[in-house]
Scaffold this active site. Structure first.
Site, mmCIF file in Angstrom:
data_model
loop_
_atom_site.group_PDB
_atom_site.id
_atom_site.type_symbol
_atom_site.label_atom_id
_atom_site.label_comp_id
_atom_site.label_asym_id
_atom_site.label_seq_id
_atom_site.Cartn_x
_atom_site.Cartn_y
_atom_site.Cartn_z
ATOM 1 N N SER A 169 83.300 40.479 -95.113
ATOM 2 C CA SER A 169 84.705 40.778 -95.366
ATOM 3 C C SER A 169 85.458 39.467 -95.458
ATOM 4 O O SER A 169 84.955 38.413 -95.079
ATOM 5 C CB SER A 169 85.290 41.644 -94.264
ATOM 6 N N LYS A 170 86.677 39.569 -95.950
ATOM 7 C CA LYS A 170 87.497 38.365 -96.123
ATOM 8 C C LYS A 170 87.652 37.606 -94.808
ATOM 9 O O LYS A 170 87.709 36.391 -94.780
ATOM 10 C CB LYS A 170 88.885 38.753 -96.647
#
Ligand code: GLU
Length: 489
Positions: free
Chosen positions: A259-260
């Site tokens: 994920s970011k």
């Protein structure tokens, strides 16, 4: 792992992303494997955009996918941008084909119209659960008397189209997991087209894969539960299913979902950070399989030559950025100097530093090995070209050491007519030092500071080579403005 199967007449793979955001490393890995496998077997690599979930689509979603594929050098043979014999390649634009296929299944009796509204189906399911009865298959419309069907039609009730799924095993083979089976009763009568006319996800995917003549479906393991539903559709259409390969998940560094928040998850973040794209392709490929001889640094051509789905690993793997960085360094070293120079040009203040193409090319020849990321050019190369006067007071001090003027004069003399290549330049400098009976720690620092303003750095033969003859001699001269010319004493 199951025994390898014979290849079909033509290998056709596809990458089917949804335009819902930046392409992350897991999706990129799926694309790369499909591309490599198609290339390996002289087949076709298709990009199909699964854009039916319009709510999750993001603006520029398609461009972002192309931007990432372009950067990785993964070129589709067919796709929304490329076109091709099976166009259109955007799933939403294929909805009429999906509906026509559903109509054919209605016609052949493999599918039926279901007039129950979703809320009715849901209410009946909940009632069954509350009564402790098996939910099983809600087959109310499966064999609806024609009279009742006509009445629903007359009332203007919208109907979904559902596949008649019989009890009994639905079997399929996955290259990594072997033969898997689920009972038709656990799947129920699949909805193919919703009552509002929108085809369902699995129906669209299966119809598109059939129509696009996909021979190998290589995708993330998250899609494993969709596969029996899709296999049922192959059966319904009397088409032999493709080979299925469900590849393990790419996990964030340290584990967990990509994920970011957990480091750079988007492929293009790695571009920003200066990774060589071939290293990302190389790294993501080897996350999935290993070459027979254990070689890890592999060019694109070598990957195409060696990819072997039978060597795929089954375990989820964490991204190891240290290894990806190491590979990036290996690929930078292998890059032709002219190409690397062009990239570096975009990352340096070429005007401010007074650099031309030839300077950058020489720099790339000798300094590529000092870098691992393209962005390392800022710390490893730029300081060499900055005006030496900007190098700081401590370094400048070495120019006032007793032997400094002698060392610089000797360097100028030694290099005045030396072939301008790193090795002869280094050898000439060492020779001058020896002839003068000076120690390295006395001789080299003033020469280095005169050239770069720094006390430390690469081999001086390489530094001089990269700076070029004119700049080198001018810098040496400038470091001793009051000294007589190099031939004068
Ligand atoms: N659209 C799906 C995804 O982005 C891929 C579907 C498939 O490969 O069958 O994960």
């Amino acid at each position: 792992m199951t025994a390898p199967t014979a290849l079909p007449a033509r290998v056709r793979t596809r990458f089917a992303p949804s335009p819902t955001g930046a392409l992350h490393l897991g999706n990129a890995r799926t694309a790369i494997l499909n591309w490599l496998f198609a290339r390996r077997h002289g087949g076709d690599f298709v990009l199909r955009l699964e854009d039916t979930d319009t709510e999750r689509a993001v603006p520029r979603g398609e461009e972002m996918i192309y931007e990432a594929l372009d950067w990785l050098g993964i070129a589709p043979d067919e796709g929304p941008r490329e076109g091709g014999p099976f166009a259109p390649y955007r799933q939403l634009a294929r909805a009429d084909r999906h509906r026509a296929r559903a109509a054919a299944l209605l016609e052949s009796g493999r599918a039926f119209r279901c007039y129950c509204r979703p809320d009715e189906l849901e209410a009946r399911r909940e009632a069954a659960i509350a009564a402790g009865e098996p939910t099983g298959r809600d087959a109310r419309c499966r064999d609806l008397p024609a009279e009742l069907a006509r009445r629903h039609e007359a009332e203007g009730r919208e109907a979904a189209i559902r596949l008649r799924v019989d009890p009994g095993p639905v079997e399929f083979t996955d290259l990594l997991k072997g033969t898997l089976s689920i009972d038709g009763d656990d799947l129920g009568d699949l909805v193919l087209v919703r009552s509002d006319g929108r085809p369902t996800y699995n129906f669209a995917v299966a119809v598109d894969d059939i129509e696009m003549e996909i021979s190998h479906v290589i995708r993330g393991v998250g899609h494993l539960s969709n596969t029996p539903k899709q296999v049922l559709l192959y059966r319904a259409f009397g088409v032999r299913p493709p080979e299925f390969v469900h590849i393990p998940t790419v996990l964030a560094p340290g584990g967990g979902k990509l994920s970011k928040r957990r480091g750079a998850a988007g492929v293009l973040d790695y571009r920003e950070r200066g990774f060589h794209p071939d290293a990302v392709v190389n790294y993501l490929s080897l996350l999935s399989w290993s070459s027979e001889d254990g070689e890890e640094f592999l060019s694109r051509e070598a990957l195409v030559e060696r990819i072997d789905l039978d060597r795929l690993g089954a375990a989820d793997t964490e991204v190891d950025e240290e290894k990806m960085t190491w590979l990036s360094g290996q690929h930078l070293r292998a890059e032709p100097a002219g190409r690397l120079a062009r990239d570096w040009a975009g990352r340096l203040d070429v005007e401010g530093l007074g650099l031309n193409d030839a300077d950058l090319r020489r720099a790339a020849e000798v300094f590529a090995k000092r870098t691992r990321l393209l962005s390392d050019v800022a710390s490893e190369v730029e300081p060499i070209y900055r005006a030496p006067e900007t190098g700081g007071a401590a370094a400048r001090e070495s120019l006032s050491a007793p032997a400094a003027a002698t060392a610089i004069r000797l360097a100028r003399a030694a290099w005045a007519d030396t072939a301008w290549r790193p090795e002869p330049l280094a050898a000439a400098l060492r020779g001058a030092m020896r002839d003068a009976g000076l120690a390295g720690r006395t001789f080299f620092p003033p020469v280095r500071v005169a050239l770069t303003g720094q006390l430390h750095g690469p081999d001086l033969g390489e530094v001089a080579y990269a700076l070029g003859q004119e700049r080198t001699l001018a810098r040496l001269a400038a470091a001793m403005p009051s000294a007589p010319s190099e031939t004068g004493d």
